[in-house]
Structures are given as C-alpha cells and as structure tokens.
Design an enzyme around this catalytic site. Structure first.
Site, short mmCIF file in Angstrom:
data_model
loop_
_atom_site.label_atom_id
_atom_site.label_comp_id
_atom_site.label_asym_id
_atom_site.label_seq_id
_atom_site.Cartn_x
_atom_site.Cartn_y
_atom_site.Cartn_z
N ASP A 43 0.83 -1.22 0.00
CA ASP A 43 0.00 0.00 0.00
C ASP A 43 0.85 1.26 0.00
OD1 ASP A 43 0.79 -0.64 2.62
OD2 ASP A 43 -1.03 0.18 3.53
N LEU A 134 -4.97 -7.09 13.25
CA LEU A 134 -6.30 -7.07 12.63
C LEU A 134 -6.86 -5.66 12.57
CD1 LEU A 134 -7.75 -10.30 14.30
CD2 LEU A 134 -6.66 -10.06 12.06
N SER A 136 -7.13 -3.03 14.82
CA SER A 136 -8.01 -2.47 15.84
C SER A 136 -7.84 -0.96 15.96
CB SER A 136 -7.74 -3.13 17.20
OG SER A 136 -6.39 -2.94 17.60
N SER A 137 -6.61 -0.45 15.80
CA SER A 137 -6.40 1.00 15.94
C SER A 137 -7.08 1.75 14.80
CB SER A 137 -4.90 1.32 15.98
OG SER A 137 -4.27 0.95 14.77
N ASP A 188 -5.43 -0.30 5.69
CA ASP A 188 -6.32 -0.62 6.79
C ASP A 188 -7.50 0.33 6.91
OD1 ASP A 188 -4.55 -2.66 7.34
OD2 ASP A 188 -3.47 -1.53 8.86
N TYR A 240 8.71 -1.77 11.00
CA TYR A 240 7.85 -1.37 9.88
C TYR A 240 8.39 -0.11 9.20
CZ TYR A 240 3.41 -0.04 7.58
OH TYR A 240 2.44 0.32 6.68
#
Length: 398
Positions: A43, A134, A136-137, A188, A240
C-alpha cells in the site's frame, strides 16, 4: 473468536455512554477490523491490496459538547471504563496526547483542518483483538471519524456533498502518520471504511480505484481461518518504518515515483541496480503486486481454492525477503499447511499478529487442532482461532 460479551459493541457503547454521562448519545458509529487476504506492504508503495472486513467492530457512542473539549472513555473487556484526560480540540497538536488517547485525538486534529472542530463526548467499546494485526487501531480511528463527522451533520458520501470514504481514509492515515507517529499506509483505513459483506476489496492505492470482488468462502466449501498468535506487534515500535524507508530509498535510486512502477519484466534489471540490502524489499513488493492481480483474477473466475499457493508464496516472500515474520507466525503457517490448508500466510504488518489459512471446511477442525498442538509443543502462548466472514464496512449503527 468468541467474545465474552452478549451484546454488540454498539449497544455496549450506547449503554456505557448513558451510564457515564447521564444522557443518551446522539448516535453510535462503528468500524470493523480487517484481514488482508493478500497484498502486504504494497500500500505505501502505491500498489495493490485485497482486504476484507471482519465482523468484529469498534463502536463509538457520541454526543456534541459546547465547550470545544474532546473527552474519550473506553470500556475494557472487563466492563470497566478508562478515561482519557479531556483536551481542547483547538489546542491539539502532535505530541500533545500520548498512549491510546492519541488515536481519537489525532482524528479530531485532522478533522479540525477540514472545518470539523466542535467538542464531543465519546465512549468506545469493541471486540477487535488489539495487537493481533487485525487493525483495531484503524477501526477505532475510522469509527471516531464517522462519529465526529456525524455530529457535524456530515456523512462520507460524495454524492451527498460530503467527503468520499477514500478521502476520509486518507484523513485517518494522516492522523496516524503525523499525530500518532506510526508510518502506516492506506490499506487498513480503506478496508475498514469501504469493504462490503461477502466481498474482498481490490484497491489500486495509487489511483484510488476499487472493485468489490465476490468472496464467499463458505459457498465454495471453504473457510478462512484466522490465527491470532498473540505475539503482539506495534507499527510505531517495530521495524515497519525501516522497511518503508528502504522502499522509498530504492524507488529514489531507481528513479521511479514508487516501487509500484517496477514491473516483473524489469525486476532483474532493477535488482542489479540496487545495493544488496534493498534488493529483497523490492523483490517482495514487485512479486506481491503480481500475486494480488493473479488472486483477483482467480476470484473473478470463482476459483477461490486455487488461490492457496499464492497465499503461501506471499508468506514465504514476507518471511525471507521482507523479513517481517516471526516464530509464531511461521509455526502457524507450517502447521496449517501440514494439516491440509490449501494456503496460509501471515497477514498485517508482521513482527507478530495473525496468520490466515484457506481451509476446506471438512479440514477446519483438524487444522485448528494442529495449530494449537504446534504452539503447545514449542511452549508458545496458545493462539486464538476464529473463522473470518467478509463483513460490512464502517457506518452508523443507531
């Protein structure tokens, strides 16, 4: 994953809001976590991604307040509230808020630049596992964005004069990049806002063009098993950012806007022109974009089972070239494949989090047992496993 709560996140948020503030919320908005079927670390390289939304959601009950203050309360799994220190929206700036409260505050900070500057009381409840890769943030941030927009009488709908959902996703990305300090891409946020039930979202990050690709595993006698390894990760604290910087440096050396512009045919020449440390990063991004396109073609043709080898190849690339896997993720993938999964891969940014496995329904129980046993043999924390069902994106609940 089975949640211990009998009521939905939206109902829990609304009930907690009424209990804490002594009045009903003006509305409740929620956003889902996501699983990325394939297309990892592409991305932020202007590439292709293929996520779908989970049924697990973060809900925000909200009401406006007239003093310009933002007050946020979260309801934990034990039902106990945790209150962030109220902050004045007009005074928000990077570094002003830390910890979990920075996520909703960052959204308010960005929306202020777009004319949404009123104060609000927010109460948050959810069942997206945190630290599991997954998203969540991002679910939290997207739900907060919709809540603050909703209180201002705006919905993310270009046809109705509001911002488009992709534009809101970019606002959320900015809040995390520039306010929270995590260098995430756009996958995301877009997944949480734009996915639809029984579909995966094929997104061209560069152009913003998207396609809802039919993705109903159960109809084909298959299941997508999510394996939360419980090896927690954090984009802002992990490698990251180093990977992202390496990709940007490689694009600069190759004279292209982003690694999206390196084709499979030109990969060998590109690798030869780069210093050795950057070559594996480029190889992963280029081959992963190709795997996304091939997966989409298979889904369009109704050949979901044939995507398995592409998922497994993606994991190998993430493990060996991008180097973002870990012991727990590798154990999960290997055990699932040995037990009959058609394909398996880590999902999310890596360094922990979750893996997914494409499994024939008749083999799901065996795969679950095999993964749990593999973790136990290595004295690893027992994983959480659940079947993922492609679900609806963010919206207003009540």
């Amino acid at each position: 994953m089975r949640t211990s709560h009998r009521t939905s996140p939206a109902r829990r948020a609304a009930d907690a809001f009424a209990a804490h503030h002594g009045r009903a919320a003006e509305g409740v908005w929620s956003a889902p976590g996501r699983v990325n079927l394939i297309g990892e670390h592409t991305d932020y390289n202007d590439g292709f991604v293929l996520p779908f939304a989970l049924p697990h959601r973060i809900a925000v009950a909200a009401a406006a307040r007239g003093d310009g203050m933002l007050a946020v309360t979260t309801i934990g799994d034990d039902g106990k509230p945790q209150h962030a220190e109220p902050v004045r929206v007009a005074e928000l700036a990077p570094g002003r808020v830390s910890g979990w409260a920075a996520y909703p505050a960052g959204v308010a900070w960005v929306l202020r630049d777009h004319g949404i500057s009123g104060g609000a009381d927010l109460v948050v409840a959810g069942d997206v596992p945190s630290g599991a890769g997954l998203s969540s943030s991002h679910a939290l941030q997207c739900a907060v964005a919709l809540a603050l927009l909703g209180l201002a009488g705006t919905t993310p709908d270009e046809s109705a004069g509001g911002p488009g959902r992709l534009e809101v996703a970019r606002w959320v990305q900015r809040s995390e990049n520039d306010f929270v300090g995590a260098p995430t891409g756009l996958l995301d946020q877009t997944a949480s806002l734009c996915c639809t039930a029984k579909h995966a979202l094929f997104l061209d990050v560069r152009s913003g063009e998207s396609e809802q690709v039919p993705f109903d595993a159960a109809q084909g006698g298959l299941a997508v098993l999510v394996i939360d390894t419980r090896a927690s990760h954090s984009h802002s604290e992990s490698g990251y950012g180093q990977r992202r910087q390496g990709c940007e440096r490689a694009a600069e050396l190759l004279g292209v806007p982003a690694l999206r512009d390196v084709t499979g045919e030109g990969l060998a020449d590109a690798l030869a022109a780069l210093p050795e440390p950057l070559r594996p990063l480029v190889r992963h991004v280029v081959t992963e974009n190709d795997r996304v396109l091939r997966t989409v073609d298979l889904l369009r043709a109704g050949q979901l089972a044939d995507t398995g080898p592409l998922l497994t190849a993606s994991h190998s690339s993430l493990r060996d070239d991008y180097r973002v896997s870990c012991l727990e993720l590798d154990v999960a993938v290997e055990a699932a494949l040995d037990a009959g999964a058609l394909g398996a891969r880590m999902t999310g940014g890596g360094f922990g989090g979750s893996a997914i496995a494409l499994v024939p329904e008749e083999r799901e129980s065996a795969v679950r047992r095999a993964v749990s046993s593999a973790f136990a043999r290595r004295s690893l924390t027992a994983p959480r496993l659940f079947t993922a069902v492609p679900s609806a994106g963010a919206g207003r609940d009540e």
